[in-house]
Enzyme design. Structure first.
Site, PDB file in Angstrom:
ATOM      1  N   GLU A 101       0.823  -1.219   0.000  1.00  0.00           N
ATOM      2  CA  GLU A 101       0.000   0.000   0.000  1.00  0.00           C
ATOM      3  C   GLU A 101       0.853   1.263   0.000  1.00  0.00           C
ATOM      4  O   GLU A 101       0.333   2.343   0.279  1.00  0.00           O
ATOM      5  CB  GLU A 101      -0.940  -0.002   1.228  1.00  0.00           C
ATOM      6  CG  GLU A 101      -2.060  -1.022   1.117  1.00  0.00           C
ATOM      7  CD  GLU A 101      -3.059  -0.960   2.263  1.00  0.00           C
ATOM      8  OE1 GLU A 101      -2.759  -0.394   3.321  1.00  0.00           O
ATOM      9  OE2 GLU A 101      -4.161  -1.497   2.083  1.00  0.00           O
ATOM     10  N   GLY A 130      -8.269 -22.091   7.450  1.00  0.00           N
ATOM     11  CA  GLY A 130      -7.056 -21.932   8.257  1.00  0.00           C
ATOM     12  C   GLY A 130      -5.861 -21.470   7.441  1.00  0.00           C
ATOM     13  O   GLY A 130      -5.991 -20.655   6.523  1.00  0.00           O
ATOM     14  N   ASP A 139      -3.996  -8.931   9.003  1.00  0.00           N
ATOM     15  CA  ASP A 139      -2.877  -8.124   9.522  1.00  0.00           C
ATOM     16  C   ASP A 139      -2.496  -8.587  10.934  1.00  0.00           C
ATOM     17  O   ASP A 139      -1.315  -8.631  11.293  1.00  0.00           O
ATOM     18  CB  ASP A 139      -3.265  -6.643   9.567  1.00  0.00           C
ATOM     19  CG  ASP A 139      -3.661  -6.117   8.197  1.00  0.00           C
ATOM     20  OD1 ASP A 139      -3.136  -6.629   7.196  1.00  0.00           O
ATOM     21  OD2 ASP A 139      -4.510  -5.200   8.142  1.00  0.00           O
ATOM     22  N   LEU A 171      -5.936 -19.487   4.186  1.00  0.00           N
ATOM     23  CA  LEU A 171      -6.995 -20.140   3.404  1.00  0.00           C
ATOM     24  C   LEU A 171      -8.387 -19.807   3.937  1.00  0.00           C
ATOM     25  O   LEU A 171      -9.292 -20.634   3.891  1.00  0.00           O
ATOM     26  CB  LEU A 171      -6.776 -21.665   3.435  1.00  0.00           C
ATOM     27  CG  LEU A 171      -5.423 -22.160   2.918  1.00  0.00           C
ATOM     28  CD1 LEU A 171      -5.145 -23.588   3.366  1.00  0.00           C
ATOM     29  CD2 LEU A 171      -5.393 -22.077   1.384  1.00  0.00           C
ATOM     30  N   GLY A 172      -8.560 -18.598   4.450  1.00  0.00           N
ATOM     31  CA  GLY A 172      -9.870 -18.178   4.964  1.00  0.00           C
ATOM     32  C   GLY A 172     -10.347 -19.124   6.059  1.00  0.00           C
ATOM     33  O   GLY A 172      -9.613 -19.441   6.996  1.00  0.00           O
ATOM     34  N   ASN A 209      -2.564 -14.930   0.621  1.00  0.00           N
ATOM     35  CA  ASN A 209      -3.726 -15.803   0.475  1.00  0.00           C
ATOM     36  C   ASN A 209      -3.652 -16.541  -0.862  1.00  0.00           C
ATOM     37  O   ASN A 209      -2.707 -16.362  -1.646  1.00  0.00           O
ATOM     38  CB  ASN A 209      -5.028 -15.005   0.665  1.00  0.00           C
ATOM     39  CG  ASN A 209      -5.223 -13.953  -0.422  1.00  0.00           C
ATOM     40  OD1 ASN A 209      -4.743 -14.101  -1.550  1.00  0.00           O
ATOM     41  ND2 ASN A 209      -5.922 -12.877  -0.083  1.00  0.00           N
TER      42      ASN A 209
HETATM   43  O1  RIB Z   1      -6.299  -5.029   6.084  1.00  0.00           O
HETATM   44  C1  RIB Z   1      -7.242  -4.092   6.521  1.00  0.00           C
HETATM   45  C2  RIB Z   1      -6.826  -2.712   6.111  1.00  0.00           C
HETATM   46  O2  RIB Z   1      -6.831  -2.621   4.698  1.00  0.00           O
HETATM   47  C3  RIB Z   1      -7.756  -1.610   6.584  1.00  0.00           C
HETATM   48  O3  RIB Z   1      -7.433  -1.119   7.856  1.00  0.00           O
HETATM   49  C4  RIB Z   1      -7.668  -0.579   5.460  1.00  0.00           C
HETATM   50  O4  RIB Z   1      -7.112   0.630   5.847  1.00  0.00           O
HETATM   51  C5  RIB Z   1      -6.882  -1.257   4.353  1.00  0.00           C
HETATM   52  O5  RIB Z   1      -5.575  -0.826   4.298  1.00  0.00           O
END
Ligand code: RIB
Length: 292
Positions: free
Chosen positions: A137, A218, A245, A214-215, A180
């Site tokens: 990102e 697991g 995350d 894998l959602g 994933n």
């Molecule tokens: O993975 C979740 C995150 O993806 C969110 O907090 C959003 O900001 C995006 O970056």
């Protein structure tokens, strides 16, 4: 040993909806909330809460991003490497439906204004053996990877959100992939079951350790001949935002504390389960005591 997370910081604008808005549709939302988020920020908070020494580098806008830094400081993240730009902090428009599932629209803002000079300055604080964590990102990811590789840092890549830029990164430098099935398929240009994707990805990057999520099924881990499977912990779902995350932060944080991969996976799965049982991104991340 410390970890540098070079990653995004977002203001998450979360709208509660019955269903995700469709093309041409105007939809009213029942509730609007603002949370701190961004994959980078979420992972830094999860790392810190798992007990790691975390430095976050990235960028926020001059006037609107301070509450994100406060949240990270409170969690114990060193934010001295976060730059302030004249533009806006990155943000996300998140629709959350009744089942707690989401869809996310991103505006990069300051996350896309990282400079090479900033990267060089940040890297001065790290040395061989330290970890670097990246998501997808921010800009300048290839340059950050090159610099970290020259220093002998361990590179962890979570190639999310997947886009065409990933193919241009020096993926051969990656020590740990956390991804994933869709991301794995795109990176290796292949399809198949979890086992098949792991095999193909590991044939393409033989030096890398791979965690495939894998959602509901697991996750799996592969390091050479060692293959592990980790089921999820089932809980009532409130909001799935930041579950991945949280998993990433606790898995890498666990390894840094000397946990075996199987233990780190189990703790990561527990942390992710707690995160989905609460609203919001960063605010939903548990600390280590709750996992234990
Ligand atoms: O993975 C979740 C995150 O993806 C969110 O907090 C959003 O900001 C995006 O970056």
């Amino acid at each position: 040993m410390k970890v540098l997370n070079y990653g995004s910081l977002n203001i998450d604008n979360v709208y509660s909806v019955d269903h995700f808005v469709r093309g041409g549709e105007t939809l009213s939302s029942a509730k609007m909330e603002i949370f701190s988020g961004g994959k980078g920020l979420n992972q830094s908070i999860a790392l810190a809460k798992s007990g790691a020494e975390v430095w976050h580098a990235g960028a926020v806008g001059e006037s609107d991003g301070e509450f994100l830094l406060d949240m990270m400081r409170q969690a114990g993240v060193n934010v001295s490497l976060v730059a302030h730009t004249s533009g806006k902090t990155g943000h996300a428009i998140i629709q959350r439906d009744r089942e707690g599932q989401n869809c996310i629209l991103l505006y990069g803002g300051a996350n896309q204004e990282i400079t090479r000079e900033q990267v060089d300055q940040a890297m001065e604080h790290f040395e061989e053996g330290d970890f670097l964590i990246l998501q997808n990102e921010i800009n300048e990811i290839a340059y950050i990877m090159e610099t970290a590789h020259r220093k002998g840092m361990k590179i962890v890549l979570n190639p999310s959100p997947m886009d065409e830029k990933i193919a241009g990164y020096p993926l051969e430098y990656v020590d740990y992939f956390l991804l994933n099935e869709i991301e794995a398929g795109d990176i290796c240009g292949c399809e198949g079951s979890g086992e098949e994707l792991l095999e193909k990805l590991s044939a393409r990057f033989p030096g890398a350790k791979i965690v495939l999520t894998l959602g509901g099924d697991g996750s799996m881990y592969k390091d050479g001949d060692l293959v592990l499977k980790q089921p999820i912990y089932r809980v009532p779902v409130v909001d799935t935002t930041a579950a991945g995350d949280t998993f990433t932060g606790f898995f890498i944080g666990g390894l840094m504390r000397g946990e075996e991969p199987a233990t780190a996976l189990d703790h990561a799965a527990k942390a992710a389960a707690i995160a989905v049982s609460r609203a919001g991104a960063a605010p939903s991340i548990p600390d280590r005591k709750e996992i234990e």
